[in-house]
Design a protein around this motif. Sequence first.
Motif, PDB file in Angstrom:
ATOM      1  N   LEU A   1      54.510 -42.045   2.831  1.00 47.82           N
ATOM      2  CA  LEU A   1      54.312 -43.246   2.033  1.00 47.82           C
ATOM      3  C   LEU A   1      55.086 -43.169   0.733  1.00 47.82           C
ATOM      4  CD1 LEU A   1      50.470 -43.870   2.479  1.00 47.82           C
ATOM      5  CD2 LEU A   1      52.346 -45.118   3.532  1.00 47.82           C
ATOM      6  N   VAL A   2      55.084 -42.007   0.114  1.00 51.95           N
ATOM      7  CA  VAL A   2      55.760 -41.877  -1.170  1.00 51.95           C
ATOM      8  C   VAL A   2      57.261 -42.129  -1.029  1.00 51.95           C
ATOM      9  CG1 VAL A   2      56.377 -40.258  -3.017  1.00 51.95           C
ATOM     10  CG2 VAL A   2      54.031 -40.370  -2.198  1.00 51.95           C
ATOM     11  N   SER A   3      57.879 -41.492  -0.072  1.00 53.81           N
ATOM     12  CA  SER A   3      59.338 -41.616   0.031  1.00 53.81           C
ATOM     13  C   SER A   3      59.787 -42.912   0.682  1.00 53.81           C
ATOM     14  CB  SER A   3      59.921 -40.430   0.805  1.00 53.81           C
ATOM     15  OG  SER A   3      59.508 -40.455   2.154  1.00 53.81           O
ATOM     16  N   ARG A   4      58.991 -43.477   1.572  1.00 56.88           N
ATOM     17  CA  ARG A   4      59.440 -44.640   2.327  1.00 56.88           C
ATOM     18  C   ARG A   4      58.886 -45.968   1.819  1.00 56.88           C
ATOM     19  NH1 ARG A   4      61.085 -43.575   7.505  1.00 56.88           N
ATOM     20  NH2 ARG A   4      62.003 -45.632   7.331  1.00 56.88           N
ATOM     21  N   CYS A   5      57.732 -45.961   1.154  1.00 59.08           N
ATOM     22  CA  CYS A   5      57.071 -47.215   0.769  1.00 59.08           C
ATOM     23  C   CYS A   5      56.948 -47.412  -0.746  1.00 59.08           C
ATOM     24  CB  CYS A   5      55.681 -47.286   1.396  1.00 59.08           C
ATOM     25  SG  CYS A   5      55.662 -47.064   3.187  1.00 59.08           S
ATOM     26  N   LEU A   6      56.732 -46.320  -1.455  1.00 60.30           N
ATOM     27  CA  LEU A   6      56.488 -46.409  -2.895  1.00 60.30           C
ATOM     28  C   LEU A   6      57.639 -47.023  -3.686  1.00 60.30           C
ATOM     29  CD1 LEU A   6      54.202 -45.821  -4.887  1.00 60.30           C
ATOM     30  CD2 LEU A   6      55.250 -43.590  -5.288  1.00 60.30           C
ATOM     31  N   ALA A  35      45.277 -53.458   2.020  1.00 58.69           N
ATOM     32  CA  ALA A  35      46.187 -52.736   2.897  1.00 58.69           C
ATOM     33  C   ALA A  35      45.483 -51.609   3.633  1.00 58.69           C
ATOM     34  CB  ALA A  35      47.350 -52.178   2.087  1.00 58.69           C
ATOM     35  N   LEU A  36      44.343 -51.198   3.140  1.00 60.37           N
ATOM     36  CA  LEU A  36      43.670 -50.012   3.657  1.00 60.37           C
ATOM     37  C   LEU A  36      42.202 -50.300   3.937  1.00 60.37           C
ATOM     38  CD1 LEU A  36      43.727 -46.898   4.113  1.00 60.37           C
ATOM     39  CD2 LEU A  36      43.183 -46.673   1.692  1.00 60.37           C
ATOM     40  N   VAL A  37      41.763 -49.944   5.137  1.00 63.83           N
ATOM     41  CA  VAL A  37      40.351 -49.966   5.495  1.00 63.83           C
ATOM     42  C   VAL A  37      40.008 -48.530   5.882  1.00 63.83           C
ATOM     43  CG1 VAL A  37      38.583 -50.907   7.036  1.00 63.83           C
ATOM     44  CG2 VAL A  37      40.520 -52.344   6.348  1.00 63.83           C
ATOM     45  N   PRO A  38      39.438 -47.758   4.946  1.00 64.46           N
ATOM     46  CA  PRO A  38      39.144 -46.362   5.249  1.00 64.46           C
ATOM     47  C   PRO A  38      38.334 -46.214   6.532  1.00 64.46           C
ATOM     48  CG  PRO A  38      38.788 -46.786   2.937  1.00 64.46           C
ATOM     49  CD  PRO A  38      39.016 -48.124   3.596  1.00 64.46           C
ATOM     50  N   SER A  39      38.711 -45.225   7.326  1.00 65.62           N
ATOM     51  CA  SER A  39      38.089 -44.896   8.607  1.00 65.62           C
ATOM     52  C   SER A  39      38.436 -45.876   9.715  1.00 65.62           C
ATOM     53  CB  SER A  39      36.562 -44.762   8.476  1.00 65.62           C
ATOM     54  OG  SER A  39      36.257 -43.754   7.528  1.00 65.62           O
ATOM     55  N   SER A  40      39.367 -46.802   9.480  1.00 66.87           N
ATOM     56  CA  SER A  40      39.773 -47.745  10.522  1.00 66.87           C
ATOM     57  C   SER A  40      41.263 -48.076  10.414  1.00 66.87           C
ATOM     58  CB  SER A  40      38.954 -49.033  10.432  1.00 66.87           C
ATOM     59  OG  SER A  40      39.341 -49.917  11.487  1.00 66.87           O
ATOM     60  N   ALA A  41      42.078 -47.193  10.975  1.00 63.31           N
ATOM     61  CA  ALA A  41      43.519 -47.435  10.965  1.00 63.31           C
ATOM     62  C   ALA A  41      43.850 -48.740  11.679  1.00 63.31           C
ATOM     63  CB  ALA A  41      44.258 -46.268  11.619  1.00 63.31           C
ATOM     64  N   ALA A  42      43.148 -49.031  12.764  1.00 64.09           N
ATOM     65  CA  ALA A  42      43.430 -50.247  13.538  1.00 64.09           C
ATOM     66  C   ALA A  42      43.211 -51.508  12.713  1.00 64.09           C
ATOM     67  CB  ALA A  42      42.566 -50.282  14.796  1.00 64.09           C
ATOM     68  N   SER A  43      42.300 -51.473  11.756  1.00 66.37           N
ATOM     69  CA  SER A  43      42.010 -52.637  10.910  1.00 66.37           C
ATOM     70  C   SER A  43      42.827 -52.662   9.629  1.00 66.37           C
ATOM     71  CB  SER A  43      40.524 -52.645  10.530  1.00 66.37           C
ATOM     72  OG  SER A  43      39.723 -52.728  11.683  1.00 66.37           O
ATOM     73  N   SER A  44      43.595 -51.626   9.372  1.00 70.01           N
ATOM     74  CA  SER A  44      44.344 -51.503   8.130  1.00 70.01           C
ATOM     75  C   SER A  44      45.691 -52.210   8.227  1.00 70.01           C
ATOM     76  CB  SER A  44      44.555 -50.033   7.779  1.00 70.01           C
ATOM     77  OG  SER A  44      43.319 -49.414   7.486  1.00 70.01           O
ATOM     78  N   LEU A  45      45.902 -53.152   7.326  1.00 69.20           N
ATOM     79  CA  LEU A  45      47.158 -53.892   7.286  1.00 69.20           C
ATOM     80  C   LEU A  45      48.342 -52.948   7.114  1.00 69.20           C
ATOM     81  CD1 LEU A  45      48.642 -56.590   7.277  1.00 69.20           C
ATOM     82  CD2 LEU A  45      48.147 -56.768   4.830  1.00 69.20           C
ATOM     83  N   LEU A  46      48.158 -51.873   6.383  1.00 70.18           N
ATOM     84  CA  LEU A  46      49.221 -50.898   6.207  1.00 70.18           C
ATOM     85  C   LEU A  46      49.768 -50.445   7.564  1.00 70.18           C
ATOM     86  CD1 LEU A  46      50.867 -48.846   4.478  1.00 70.18           C
ATOM     87  CD2 LEU A  46      48.927 -47.304   4.712  1.00 70.18           C
ATOM     88  N   PRO A  64      62.620 -47.927  10.678  1.00 70.88           N
ATOM     89  CA  PRO A  64      61.175 -47.837  10.882  1.00 70.88           C
ATOM     90  C   PRO A  64      60.675 -46.396  10.729  1.00 70.88           C
ATOM     91  CG  PRO A  64      62.290 -48.612  12.882  1.00 70.88           C
ATOM     92  CD  PRO A  64      63.339 -48.327  11.866  1.00 70.88           C
ATOM     93  N   LEU A  65      59.414 -46.275  10.399  1.00 70.35           N
ATOM     94  CA  LEU A  65      58.807 -44.956  10.376  1.00 70.35           C
ATOM     95  C   LEU A  65      58.771 -44.423  11.799  1.00 70.35           C
ATOM     96  CD1 LEU A  65      57.846 -46.139   7.594  1.00 70.35           C
ATOM     97  CD2 LEU A  65      55.828 -44.741   7.898  1.00 70.35           C
TER      98      LEU A  65
END
Length: 86
Positions: A1-6, A35-46, A64-65
Amino acid sequence: LVSRCLPCHNGKAGQGGLSIATRAELMRGGASGPALVPSSAASSLLVQRIDGSRGPRMPMGGAPLSSAEIATIRKWIDEGARVDLN
């Protein structure tokens, strides 16, 4: 995230109103919502944006990542998106 998104999503001038500099900023999100829903990657917009399931795919205008990078981010989110290193 730091190198690619920040570089594009940092501080008050973050594109789309999103800064990813802190966990709180990820949870607050930007123009498209949290952007973030902790404990739910599937629900996270990120995750939806970096895997392209909810477009446009990020990073916009960049490569792309990798599948491994996305898997690492998914795992981090599914495990609660903790930022402490202990």
